[in-house]
Design a protein around this motif. Sequence first.
Motif, mmCIF file in Angstrom:
data_model
loop_
_atom_site.group_PDB
_atom_site.id
_atom_site.type_symbol
_atom_site.label_atom_id
_atom_site.label_comp_id
_atom_site.label_asym_id
_atom_site.label_seq_id
_atom_site.Cartn_x
_atom_site.Cartn_y
_atom_site.Cartn_z
ATOM 1 N N ASN A 72 0.825 -1.207 0.000
ATOM 2 C CA ASN A 72 0.000 0.000 0.000
ATOM 3 C C ASN A 72 0.862 1.261 0.000
ATOM 4 N N PHE A 73 2.042 1.173 0.617
ATOM 5 C CA PHE A 73 2.987 2.286 0.644
ATOM 6 C C PHE A 73 3.443 2.639 -0.770
ATOM 7 N N TYR A 74 3.796 1.625 -1.555
ATOM 8 C CA TYR A 74 4.226 1.849 -2.930
ATOM 9 C C TYR A 74 3.075 2.380 -3.788
ATOM 10 N N PHE A 75 1.884 1.877 -3.522
ATOM 11 C CA PHE A 75 0.724 2.324 -4.294
ATOM 12 C C PHE A 75 0.451 3.808 -4.056
ATOM 13 N N LYS A 76 0.645 4.244 -2.828
ATOM 14 C CA LYS A 76 0.460 5.668 -2.507
ATOM 15 C C LYS A 76 1.466 6.527 -3.281
ATOM 16 N N LEU A 77 2.700 6.072 -3.351
ATOM 17 C CA LEU A 77 3.717 6.825 -4.082
ATOM 18 C C LEU A 77 3.390 6.881 -5.571
ATOM 19 N N ILE A 78 2.889 5.762 -6.116
ATOM 20 C CA ILE A 78 2.511 5.728 -7.529
ATOM 21 C C ILE A 78 1.387 6.723 -7.803
ATOM 22 N N ILE A 79 0.376 6.717 -6.927
ATOM 23 C CA ILE A 79 -0.757 7.644 -7.080
ATOM 24 C C ILE A 79 -0.272 9.093 -6.978
ATOM 25 N N ALA A 80 0.621 9.344 -6.020
ATOM 26 C CA ALA A 80 1.081 10.716 -5.776
ATOM 27 C C ALA A 80 1.962 11.251 -6.895
ATOM 28 N N VAL A 81 2.681 10.366 -7.600
ATOM 29 C CA VAL A 81 3.609 10.834 -8.628
ATOM 30 C C VAL A 81 2.922 11.054 -9.976
ATOM 31 N N ILE A 82 1.708 10.545 -10.144
ATOM 32 C CA ILE A 82 1.001 10.658 -11.430
ATOM 33 C C ILE A 82 0.864 12.102 -11.918
ATOM 34 N N PRO A 83 0.420 13.053 -11.078
ATOM 35 C CA PRO A 83 0.292 14.436 -11.575
ATOM 36 C C PRO A 83 1.593 14.999 -12.142
ATOM 37 N N ALA A 84 2.724 14.731 -11.470
ATOM 38 C CA ALA A 84 4.014 15.250 -11.953
ATOM 39 C C ALA A 84 4.414 14.596 -13.271
ATOM 40 N N LEU A 85 4.132 13.296 -13.407
ATOM 41 C CA LEU A 85 4.479 12.609 -14.653
ATOM 42 C C LEU A 85 3.693 13.178 -15.825
ATOM 43 N N VAL A 86 2.396 13.417 -15.608
ATOM 44 C CA VAL A 86 1.535 13.917 -16.688
ATOM 45 C C VAL A 86 1.917 15.342 -17.066
ATOM 46 N N LEU A 87 1.973 16.235 -16.070
ATOM 47 C CA LEU A 87 2.272 17.637 -16.357
ATOM 48 C C LEU A 87 3.714 17.812 -16.838
ATOM 49 N N GLY A 88 4.633 17.001 -16.315
ATOM 50 C CA GLY A 88 6.019 17.077 -16.751
ATOM 51 C C GLY A 88 6.166 16.726 -18.216
ATOM 52 N N ALA A 89 5.423 15.718 -18.652
ATOM 53 C CA ALA A 89 5.475 15.313 -20.061
ATOM 54 C C ALA A 89 4.842 16.361 -20.969
ATOM 55 N N VAL A 90 3.747 16.964 -20.518
ATOM 56 C CA VAL A 90 3.018 17.940 -21.335
ATOM 57 C C VAL A 90 3.793 19.251 -21.463
ATOM 58 N N PHE A 91 4.400 19.684 -20.370
ATOM 59 C CA PHE A 91 5.033 21.007 -20.364
ATOM 60 C C PHE A 91 6.558 20.936 -20.323
ATOM 61 N N SER A 92 7.133 19.850 -20.797
ATOM 62 C CA SER A 92 8.579 19.643 -20.729
ATOM 63 C C SER A 92 9.382 20.788 -21.336
ATOM 64 N N SER A 93 9.014 21.224 -22.536
ATOM 65 C CA SER A 93 9.784 22.274 -23.207
ATOM 66 C C SER A 93 9.678 23.607 -22.487
ATOM 67 N N LYS A 94 8.489 23.913 -21.968
ATOM 68 C CA LYS A 94 8.310 25.175 -21.243
ATOM 69 C C LYS A 94 9.089 25.165 -19.935
ATOM 70 N N ILE A 95 9.140 24.004 -19.282
ATOM 71 C CA ILE A 95 9.914 23.878 -18.055
ATOM 72 C C ILE A 95 11.392 24.094 -18.341
#
Length: 265
Positions: A72-95
């Motif tokens: 459950n600990f790993y699952f929480k980390l997976i859930i928590a990292v999803i927003p950064a993975l999505v937004l990081g991929a979308v806005f990579s060049s702007k970042i």
Amino acid sequence: MTIFQTIIIAIIEGLTEFLPISSTGHMIIASSLLGISSDPFTKLFEVAIQFGAILSVVVLYWRKFLSFNKLNFYFKLIIAVIPALVLGAVFSSKIDNLLESPLTVSITMLVGGFVLLFIDSLFKQPTVDKEENISLSKAFTIGIWQCLAMIPGTSRSAASIIGGMQQKLTRNLAAEFSFFLAVPTMAAATGYKLLKAWKENPEVLQNKNNLIALGLGNIIAFVVAMLAIKFFIGFLQKYGFRLFGWYRVIAGAVLLVLVLTGYLK
């Protein structure tokens, strides 16, 4: 990038990655002051050495990370990292473009500093003091807060800790969960940067000096980060965030003056 410059940037990364003062912001300013050119390798280096820093979390909290009885600990980390993975991929060049802006760093340092000055009084009644009691929805919300750190100078650590406290975590637990969340977040960022560099600028990873710099930088960041984490938890228990807030306000104001006067470009 010289060996001296490599050592300085790696020490800065190790010291600041887990403190709420922005490792990326400090590296951007240090690179500017040291006259390090903003080339593809520099951008890769400043992200890739964060991997060394996050390994310190795995070592210090190895019982937690290697306890597969608590999936459950790993699952929480997976859930928590999803927003950064999505937004990081979308806005990579702007970042990437923001990573070249000392002005952005100075402003976000100031704003984040004022927030830290009052954070202890804003969240006075935490109700979650154990990792087991962090729900999936709380983990996801903290992950959303972490995305603010895509703006250089914000601090991934500060954003996720504030998010944790807003979700009723104690400040110590919020800090520890921020450390845990750094592992998948920065591992993904490092992997993405390395893959991107291999596809777009393979010569960067084929250069012997660059590989030495990456190896040395990660080792130094790892050692220094271990010391910084131990210091931070102890300091946080006694004094809270106020001193970090004042540091950010003063540093942000000084940086803003340097930028506006043309000293930093």
